[in-house]
Write a protein that holds these residues in place. Sequence first.
Motif, PDB file in Angstrom:
ATOM      1  N   SER A 157       0.813  -1.219   0.000  1.00 44.93           N
ATOM      2  CA  SER A 157       0.000   0.000   0.000  1.00 44.93           C
ATOM      3  C   SER A 157       0.842   1.262   0.000  1.00 44.93           C
ATOM      4  O   SER A 157       0.425   2.301  -0.528  1.00 44.93           O
ATOM      5  CB  SER A 157      -0.947   0.004   1.203  1.00 44.93           C
ATOM      6  N   LYS A 183      -5.141   0.115   5.127  1.00 47.79           N
ATOM      7  CA  LYS A 183      -4.721   1.501   4.941  1.00 47.79           C
ATOM      8  C   LYS A 183      -5.892   2.395   4.542  1.00 47.79           C
ATOM      9  O   LYS A 183      -6.051   3.499   5.084  1.00 47.79           O
ATOM     10  CB  LYS A 183      -3.618   1.555   3.878  1.00 47.79           C
ATOM     11  N   ASP A 199      -9.333  -0.953  -3.290  1.00 44.56           N
ATOM     12  CA  ASP A 199      -9.960  -1.435  -2.058  1.00 44.56           C
ATOM     13  C   ASP A 199     -11.277  -2.190  -2.301  1.00 44.56           C
ATOM     14  O   ASP A 199     -11.407  -3.341  -1.861  1.00 44.56           O
ATOM     15  CB  ASP A 199     -10.159  -0.260  -1.103  1.00 44.56           C
ATOM     16  N   SER A 202      -2.840  -5.070   3.296  1.00 46.73           N
ATOM     17  CA  SER A 202      -2.252  -3.750   3.568  1.00 46.73           C
ATOM     18  C   SER A 202      -3.083  -2.638   2.943  1.00 46.73           C
ATOM     19  O   SER A 202      -3.259  -1.566   3.532  1.00 46.73           O
ATOM     20  CB  SER A 202      -0.804  -3.691   3.081  1.00 46.73           C
ATOM     21  N   ILE A 203      -3.621  -2.885   1.753  1.00 51.02           N
ATOM     22  CA  ILE A 203      -4.430  -1.873   1.060  1.00 51.02           C
ATOM     23  C   ILE A 203      -5.750  -1.656   1.793  1.00 51.02           C
ATOM     24  O   ILE A 203      -6.159  -0.515   2.051  1.00 51.02           O
ATOM     25  CB  ILE A 203      -4.665  -2.291  -0.399  1.00 51.02           C
ATOM     26  N   ARG A 211      -5.086   3.262  -4.108  1.00 50.42           N
ATOM     27  CA  ARG A 211      -5.570   2.405  -3.015  1.00 50.42           C
ATOM     28  C   ARG A 211      -7.098   2.405  -2.957  1.00 50.42           C
ATOM     29  O   ARG A 211      -7.725   1.357  -2.779  1.00 50.42           O
ATOM     30  CB  ARG A 211      -4.999   2.877  -1.675  1.00 50.42           C
TER      31      ARG A 211
END
Length: 227
Positions: free
Chosen positions: A62, A163, A74, A159-160, A70
Amino acid sequence: MTPSRPSDGRALPTRELESHHGHPTRLIAGIDEVGLAPLAGPVVACAIIMPPGEPIAGVRDSKALSRLQRERLDPIIRNAAIAYGIGAASSREVERLNPRAASHLAMSRALTTLQRRYHLSVDFTLVDGSPARELESLIGPHETVIKGDVSVYPIACASIVAKVLRDQLMARLDRRYPGYDWESNVGYPAPLHLAALIGLGITPHHRRTYAPVAAVISAARNAASRS
């Protein structure tokens, strides 16, 4: 494990570790967290199981993506996932436990949420980060991967998602506590945030054990003691 590389030369995460541990016959989840370094806000973690097949185009760590990238990825990731869960640790828990332990707590909560939400049991977990003794009791069988968000596909997906959600949470907090510019800096020690700490003081969402916040608290106490 050798990551593939796109045209810009940056490494892309692969599915080799998932396959090594038996995916898709076994349920292999990836876990990552965001928000260890900020001065304010929660640590947020995502646990996710991705379906077999080609990785979603554009998925990578990310931190290597822009906010727009992102936010585009998502919903694609969440809609494609077999299952995912979110967990968090509050700023008070970060203070009480220490940042790394709080991140492990958030990861455990994310995995628990995934399993309860989808009524399934994860067989093995790939975790971003370095080895930690307490992870076995918190999340069960797992392998830690340093910079796993760079090299391991489900960790990059996690992680994306983590975040984007944390950024959205900080944007909402920014509207409740204007002046700290959290919508832009998401709690990191950017110049405007540091200036606001001095000018406006701390909020309930600041981490009081972090040095810049602790310094403001100490200065206020010293000033009060002199008055």
